[in-house]
Design a protein around this motif. Structure first.
Motif, short mmCIF file in Angstrom:
data_model
loop_
_atom_site.label_atom_id
_atom_site.label_comp_id
_atom_site.label_asym_id
_atom_site.label_seq_id
_atom_site.Cartn_x
_atom_site.Cartn_y
_atom_site.Cartn_z
N VAL A 185 -10.88 7.69 -3.65
CA VAL A 185 -10.70 6.25 -3.92
C VAL A 185 -10.87 5.95 -5.40
O VAL A 185 -11.76 6.49 -6.04
CB VAL A 185 -11.72 5.42 -3.09
CG1 VAL A 185 -11.72 3.95 -3.51
CG2 VAL A 185 -11.43 5.56 -1.59
N THR A 226 -5.77 4.97 -2.53
CA THR A 226 -6.27 6.19 -1.89
C THR A 226 -5.09 6.94 -1.29
O THR A 226 -3.95 6.47 -1.33
CB THR A 226 -7.32 5.85 -0.81
OG1 THR A 226 -7.92 7.07 -0.35
CG2 THR A 226 -6.71 5.13 0.39
N ILE A 273 -4.80 4.36 13.49
CA ILE A 273 -4.93 3.66 12.20
C ILE A 273 -4.05 2.41 12.21
O ILE A 273 -4.48 1.33 11.79
CB ILE A 273 -4.52 4.60 11.04
CG1 ILE A 273 -5.57 5.70 10.87
CG2 ILE A 273 -4.37 3.80 9.73
CD1 ILE A 273 -5.19 6.76 9.84
N LEU A 303 -8.65 1.24 5.11
CA LEU A 303 -7.45 1.25 4.27
C LEU A 303 -7.02 -0.16 3.91
O LEU A 303 -6.64 -0.44 2.77
CB LEU A 303 -6.30 1.98 5.00
CG LEU A 303 -6.45 3.49 5.21
CD1 LEU A 303 -5.28 4.02 6.03
CD2 LEU A 303 -6.55 4.23 3.89
N SER A 359 0.40 5.76 -0.41
CA SER A 359 -0.50 6.89 -0.59
C SER A 359 -0.36 7.37 -2.02
O SER A 359 0.72 7.79 -2.42
CB SER A 359 -0.15 8.01 0.40
OG SER A 359 -0.43 7.59 1.71
N LEU A 368 -10.93 10.34 2.03
CA LEU A 368 -10.16 9.41 1.21
C LEU A 368 -10.69 9.44 -0.22
O LEU A 368 -11.81 9.00 -0.47
CB LEU A 368 -10.29 7.98 1.76
CG LEU A 368 -9.86 7.69 3.19
CD1 LEU A 368 -10.06 6.20 3.51
CD2 LEU A 368 -8.41 8.07 3.43
N GLN A 400 -6.99 -1.74 0.08
CA GLN A 400 -5.77 -2.35 -0.44
C GLN A 400 -6.04 -3.79 -0.87
O GLN A 400 -5.60 -4.23 -1.93
CB GLN A 400 -4.67 -2.29 0.64
CG GLN A 400 -3.37 -3.00 0.29
CD GLN A 400 -2.64 -2.35 -0.87
OE1 GLN A 400 -2.99 -1.27 -1.32
NE2 GLN A 400 -1.62 -3.04 -1.37
N THR A 414 -4.50 9.18 2.42
CA THR A 414 -5.12 9.59 3.69
C THR A 414 -4.98 11.10 3.82
O THR A 414 -3.88 11.62 3.90
CB THR A 414 -4.38 8.92 4.86
OG1 THR A 414 -4.20 7.55 4.54
CG2 THR A 414 -5.15 9.06 6.14
N CYS A 433 -10.93 3.62 10.17
CA CYS A 433 -10.23 4.04 8.96
C CYS A 433 -9.08 3.10 8.64
O CYS A 433 -8.79 2.84 7.46
CB CYS A 433 -9.69 5.46 9.12
SG CYS A 433 -10.98 6.70 9.05
N ARG A 476 0.84 -1.21 0.00
CA ARG A 476 0.00 0.00 0.00
C ARG A 476 0.87 1.25 0.00
O ARG A 476 1.86 1.32 0.71
CB ARG A 476 -0.91 0.03 1.24
CG ARG A 476 -1.97 1.14 1.22
CD ARG A 476 -2.54 1.40 2.60
NE ARG A 476 -1.48 1.79 3.51
CZ ARG A 476 -0.91 2.99 3.54
NH1 ARG A 476 -1.34 3.94 2.73
NH2 ARG A 476 0.09 3.24 4.36
#
Lengths: 289, 289
Positions: A265, A235, B219, A225, A102, A263, A229, A237, A221, A100
């Motif tokens: 997406v 996405t 998170i 996430l 960002s 987020l 993924q 954050t 959240c 993952r």
């Protein structure tokens, strides 16, 4: 009366001096206070100033009871894997999450509605203080509303950047500009705005405090996430500064809900890049006793 | 000079009146401020009173840049699944997480070390404000340390309950007792204590603010809960009240680290029960625009 005059004059002088000192002191103190306040929470939006945001004590709060006291207890049914499979599953899950990143470059391709439903259902399984489930996920697909969100955020971001610029000793204008332009707010097919409910309402209409609401919603959240993924969506954050109240109004959310995260997406765009970063190795984040 | 005296007297009178008004105003304002401050955070423990706990602004803070500004950008590599598989994967992930429950009855059976390593590595993939990765996971396996943790928590919990009892109009002593006795702190083979680093240190030794540290670490806890569930282990999300400073000292953590959560981890004991709760359906947590 005549002999009083010099005395009066001196009294007046002393008073005037004292007053000026006092006024100066006040003004300085006020300035200092304003500055201190600005430094401590320079951006906190009015809408977030809510004492129920703060942690609070309650008999169940520390234990995150899933339960109202009088709920029936039932045997817990558990899926247990052989040790070898546990190791494999945990390794694979780590590898999945470790991919993952960002991503700020999101294509305008639509995503299946069912997938969005499922990732939000997954987020909704998070634990919460006293099982209050204090979250609302607003899924925005309407292009006009997305664009209005972008306008609000870019407007506020521009103010944020311009205001702070004076304080920065090195400023790269171009770099900052790319930061307050958020193209993904238009291109991403789905924006998920996550609101925390800072309080709820009891049956009698009175406020019901939601303990640990911010921590609970942040955990949700985290699950979201992971779910995105796992589904192959990307996405980034974000926690838009100072935009909470305007976005809340735009989306017609009640005043007990405060924006926590946004987020965008979708799928990554073809030219998507990410900074070449590494994560801390295990021995820098884990201590064994 | 004589004709000035009445004028002087009146000036003095006005000045005196003004000064008194001013002083009164100041005192009232100061009182009001003190009261407001006390009301806002009535219970916050000393250890938590740290201004870096509060949200703060930074150019990157809202965007959770993964990056230092000067990091090289590289193409993002993405795993994309066919739509049907996306739906299936997201459905299965929801079903997996939906089986998670907070379990307070944990067997003393040991768990594989590798699995614990992997779930913490998974948690460490969480995004964080400005990529600060502000978390420390303390894994406690030593039975003596676990027992000391239990003693500290039960002692503080007992005080919490007894102090609050006066305020409760209906008190069921027995019920409370079961709440402040935490057997799982002895029986669970592993306790994971999650600390948030409220600030770090720059190269020159000065404090480096960790923006959004609590949200970031929460998170990460969400990812940790998902990873534990995926591996077939159980836990209960707890936030021990007022125990942070003593546990921090016991575990020899530095003062920039504050306890956020404690997760006892293991297999459920044979007689484990859970409250018979339901979760909100999708239409109560999701709004589509």
């Amino acid at each position: 009366m005549l002999f009083l005059t010099p005395l009066l004059v001196s009294v007046v002088c002393i008073l005037i001096a004292w007053i000026f000192k006092n006024v100066d002191g006040n003004m300085e103190r006020r300035k200092r206070e304003t500055r201190a306040r600005a430094q401590a929470r320079p951006w906190v939006e009015e809408d977030l100033k809510d004492s129920s945001d703060l942690h609070a004590v309650e008999e169940d709060a520390d234990d995150w009871q899933d339960s109202e006291e009088n709920v029936e207890h039932i045997p817990f049914s558990h899926t247990r894997y052989p040790e070898k499979e546990m190791v494999k599953r945990s390794q694979e899950f780590y590898e999945l999450l470790n991919k993952r990143r960002s991503v700020r470059f999101i294509s305008n391709e639509q995503v299946p509605r069912e997938v969005i439903d499922n990732v939000i259902k997954a987020a909704g399984t998070a634990p919460s203080g006293a099982h209050t489930e204090p979250w609302t996920f607003v899924v925005v697909k309407d292009p006009d509303v997305k664009h209005k969100i972008r306008e609000i955020i870019e407007e506020e971001e521009e103010i944020n950047y311009l205001k702070r610029m004076g304080r920065q000793w090195v400023t790269d204008l171009k770099k900052l500009r790319t930061n307050w332009i958020k193209e993904y707010l238009d291109t991403a097919p789905v924006l998920i705005l996550i609101f925390k409910q800072v309080h709820g309402f009891a049956a009698n209409g009175r406020r019901k405090v939601h303990y640990y609401n911010e921590i609970s919603v942040s955990i949700a959240c985290g699950l979201l996430l992971a779910a995105l993924q796992n589904a192959g969506l990307v996405t980034v954050t974000t926690t838009p500064l100072n935009c909470g109240p305007r976005l809340r109004e735009l989306l017609d959310r009640p005043s007990n809900e405060k924006l926590l995260m946004l987020l965008p997406v979708g799928y990554p765009s073809k030219e998507a890049t990410v900074p070449n970063l590494t994560r801390k190795p295990l021995d820098q984040i884990m201590v064994t006793v």
